[in-house]
Design an enzyme around this catalytic site. Structure first.
Site, PDB file in Angstrom:
ATOM      1  N   ASP A  79       0.828  -1.330   0.034  1.00  0.00           N
ATOM      2  CA  ASP A  79       0.091  -0.123  -0.110  1.00  0.00           C
ATOM      3  C   ASP A  79       0.846   1.183   0.069  1.00  0.00           C
ATOM      4  OD1 ASP A  79      -2.149   1.713  -0.044  1.00  0.00           O
ATOM      5  OD2 ASP A  79      -3.308   0.667   1.616  1.00  0.00           O
TER       6      ASP A  79
HETATM    7  C1  BGC Z   1      -5.122   3.253   0.191  1.00  0.00           C
HETATM    8  C2  BGC Z   1      -5.264   2.351  -1.067  1.00  0.00           C
HETATM    9  C3  BGC Z   1      -5.118   3.000  -2.389  1.00  0.00           C
HETATM   10  C4  BGC Z   1      -3.837   4.008  -2.196  1.00  0.00           C
HETATM   11  C5  BGC Z   1      -3.475   4.565  -3.600  1.00  0.00           C
HETATM   12  C6  BGC Z   1      -3.914   4.118  -0.011  1.00  0.00           C
HETATM   13  O1  BGC Z   1      -4.077   5.100   1.003  1.00  0.00           O
HETATM   14  O2  BGC Z   1      -5.136   2.444   1.409  1.00  0.00           O
HETATM   15  O3  BGC Z   1      -6.221   1.590  -1.008  1.00  0.00           O
HETATM   16  O4  BGC Z   1      -4.944   2.157  -3.440  1.00  0.00           O
HETATM   17  O5  BGC Z   1      -3.796   4.684  -1.257  1.00  0.00           O
HETATM   18  O6  BGC Z   1      -4.277   5.615  -3.476  1.00  0.00           O
END
Ligand code: BGC
Length: 710
Positions: free
Chosen positions: A248
């Site tokens: 993530d």
């Molecule tokens: C989230 C993810 C997301 C990523 C990219 C993170 O803050 O937890 O689900 O895909 O950001 O935007």
């Protein structure tokens, strides 16, 4: 496994330089409202997105352009003026119990992404609804591993069918947002296999997503992205997942995650913000030079990325697909129609127009910004719809997600849609600012519709189950003033309903997407027969849930927090079955304007457990129902599991025979010592129900002992 894609991945990887190999191992974020400076690693002319990884043109490898996609293709300020179809929240899709709609929604996302040049979609939120306070439950499908796995798989197939890679996320147990970067999610490993991991296992084996994104949290003491047990032993080992594991955004504190099974660092700038360094740029190269990071592992990481590229075919795009926004709006509308759940109705719905010549029906529409539109959940999944938001209220909050915490309203006004469907009614609006004022309007109307909304979103768990901004008091006052009060909830989670006995009907409309106002109005007026079923249990209060107190809630950002998921695999309705609590509304519950009857249940076992039964629409209107097959008891005693479901559309008086084959993992237990699933010999009691709390028929089946799987 696609052996041709694997062969190609091997051949291409062997031709790369080490610089090229390392270039594939990180993605960087585009410029947006948070990251103001354009990252020099992103060339001019490339559409900005949540993640960019350069391609290798000399070998025909495209750059990876990643965007969020749980509920449509997002654009948090990356690409000026670029909008996309804003689908209902995943929890609403979960409530449809309709795999075909999940497939169509996925196709929509894949096609729109591709038309924008985006080839990796960070879709597929598969975490289970374990806690009704979780701020991201709206991005997840359900509390059940089978429902989540089946729908999640269809959405991935839809996206990848458009030659766009889909991820599934957040692997695993990212079931609360509280201190998510410092959260240790503790669970019994066997229970984990039977619950959240089972949802991933089902979706991955059915749909072969190109990529898996790890969660921010630790699992049993080790960060998910550096968790060898999860990534190496289970995902890549037991399940044979051939694609790549990305972190993530901001979830890679050290280069050594590469040794534990993580293949790519995502959103490198966020790691610098979080941990003060970019782990996969120079530190990983230094480890390589020092012999601490083996060449074979480097090649393996790269091969996994190449495999997904070749398997899904993002290197073989021809032309830009046309996007039919009207057809996509229809998918958003249909999902909202099928996902809205009628929780309670004592006959007040559908709204009855007065008999010919009678005075026009006087309707009060109160609160929830219903004159403007419908809310969505906040955070990285927020989709700007065609034409833009109806309104954005800045809300804010502590922590790094505060700047994304806005109340966004999609322009589908329930008020306007009601006026369109009921042109002869006298409809007036009150903002629901004060209980006393709302009651004034309610008192002089025939029926009062109160809209209760809640802003939920990424980075925050809800402190409790109440509606914010004094809305519970408004509902109470309106219900006291008007005996025909209907509540329409637009939330990402269950809410407490202290006013329930006083109101005559309740709809759970979730965050219903860009056509949500229309779908709500159609259900209220009876133009559409409600058919959504709860994908999670609505408790009476938090004291019925496994964690009346949520550890870490309210502590400052950065506080190490441990949440022990002591319910194990008894998530949601299983917890209620285990504890004997009576929920406010059971998993699978959802009313209709017609009536369904089930008959002739027979359950057999010839290698696979098969249930057969008939379902009849015994009412006066066309409608859809979702009969649900549950395990109630295994030889050792009570044990509840959803074993199967099917959504069935029936004309009045029509019957259909339904056959459900049961996945053998559902009645089984996972044995961590043997690393296998186990079915004990003996008698199993099954029930066919309208919900997890309402069974129509029961039957027994005898199963032989069986060990299987990994
Ligand atoms: C989230 C993810 C997301 C990523 C990219 C993170 O803050 O937890 O689900 O895909 O950001 O935007």
């Amino acid at each position: 496994m696609n052996s041709e894609a694997m062969e190609r991945a091997r051949a291409v990887e062997a031709q790369l330089t080490d610089d090229e190999r390392f270039s594939l191992l990180i993605s960087v974020m585009g410029t947006n409202e948070v990251l103001k400076d354009k990252d020099p690693r992103i060339p001019d002319g490339v559409p900005m997105s949540a993640g960019y990884t350069p391609g290798i043109p000399r070998l025909g490898i495209p750059a990876l352009l990643m965007s969020d996609a749980s509920l449509g293709v997002t654009n948090p300020g990356y690409r000026e003026g670029d909008t996309a179809t804003a689908l209902p929240a995943s929890i609403a899709l979960g409530a449809t119990f309709n795999p075909e709609l999940a497939r169509r929604s996925g196709r929509l996302v894949g096609r729109e992404a591709r038309s924008k040049g985006l080839n990796v979609q960070l879709a597929g939120g598969l975490n289970l609804h374990r806690d009704p306070r979780n701020g991201r439950n709206f991005e997840y499908l359900s509390e059940d591993p089978w429902l989540t796995g089946v729908l999640g798989a269809e959405s991935v197939k839809g996206i990848q069918g458009e030659q766009v890679i889909s991820t599934v996320k957040h692997f695993s147990l990212n079931c609360n947002e509280t201190n998510r970067h410092w959260l240790d999610a503790v669970i019994d490993p066997a229970a984990h296999r039977e619950s959240d991991l089972l949802a991933f296992e089902i979706a991955i084996e059915r749909a072969r997503p190109g990529s898996v994104m790890t969660g921010y949290n630790k699992v049993n003491g080790t960060y998910a992205g550096g968790n060898r047990t999860l990534l190496q032993d289970i995902l890549k080992g037991a399940w044979g997942f051939p694609g790549w594991v990305m972190s993530d955004w901001g979830a890679t504190p050290g280069w050594d995650f590469a040794l534990q099974g993580q293949d790519q660092e995502s959103g490198a700038q966020i790691d610098v913000m979080m941990w003060g360094k970019e782990p996969f740029t120079s530190p990983l190269r230094d480890a390589y030079a020092a012999g601490e990071f083996p060449k074979e592992r480097l090649s393996g990481m790269v091969r996994r990325i190449l495999y997904a590229i070749f398997d899904v075919g993002i290197d073989r795009w021809e032309g830009t697909p046309d996007v039919d926004l009207a057809a996509h709006a229809d998918i958003a509308l249909e999902t909202a129609r099928q996902g809205i759940v009628l929780l309670k109705n004592d006959g007040v719905l559908p709204l009855q127009p007065p008999s010919a010549g009678g005075a026009p029906l006087k309707i009060a529409v109160i609160g929830g910004h219903a004159q403007l539109g419908v809310p969505i959940g906040a955070g990285s999944s927020a989709v700007a719809p065609p034409g833009g938001y109806a309104e954005v209220h800045t809300v804010g909050g502590p922590g790094i997600m505060g700047s994304m915490r806005n109340l966004y309203l999609l322009p589908s006004s329930p008020l306007a849609e009601l006026q369109r469907l009921l042109p002869d009614a006298a409809i007036e609006y009150d903002p629901g600012m004060s209980p006393a004022e709302a009651a004034l309007l309610a008192r002089r109307c025939d029926v009062a519709l109160v809209f209760g909304i809640r802003l939920e979103g990424e980075g925050y768990d809800n402190a409790d189950l109440s509606l914010p901004w004094g809305q519970d008091a408004v509902i109470e006052a309106v219900a006291d003033a008007n005996p025909a009060t209907v509540v329409v909830l637009e939330t990402g989670n269950p809410v407490a309903m202290p006013w329930l006995p006083k109101v005559r009907a309740v709809l759970a409309a979730w965050y219903p997407g860009q056509c949500g106002g229309r779908a709500i109005a159609e259900i209220l007026t009876g133009a559409v027969n409600p058919s959504g079923k709860l994908p999670l249990t609505f408790p009476v209060g938090l004291d019925q849930t496994p964690r009346p107190e949520l550890p870490g809630l309210g502590t400052p950002w950065g506080t190490p927090t441990t949440i022990t998921y002591n319910e194990g695999s008894d998530v949601g309705y299983r917890w209620f079955a285990r504890t004997g609590h009576r929920p406010l509304f059971a998993f699978g519950h959802g009313l209709s304007y017609t009536r369904f009857e089930y008959a002739d249940l027979s359950v057999t076992h010839r290698g696979v457990v098969r249930a057969e039964f008939t379902i009849t629409n015994a009412g006066q209107r066309r409608g859809a129902d979702v009969p649900q097959l549950y395990l109630l008891e295994e030889p050792a005693g009570p044990r509840m599991r959803l074993l199967g479901f099917e959504r069935v559309d029936l004309e009045p008086g029509e019957s259909r025979t339904v056959t459900l084959d049961v996945d053998p993992r559902l009645p089984a237990s996972f044995d961590t010592d043997r690393g296998q699933w186990h079915i004990s010999a003996g008698s199993y009691r099954l029930a066919l129900g309208h919900s997890a709390g309402n069974y129509a028929l029961e039957a027994d089946v005898t199963l032989p002992e069986k060990w299987f799987g990994r």
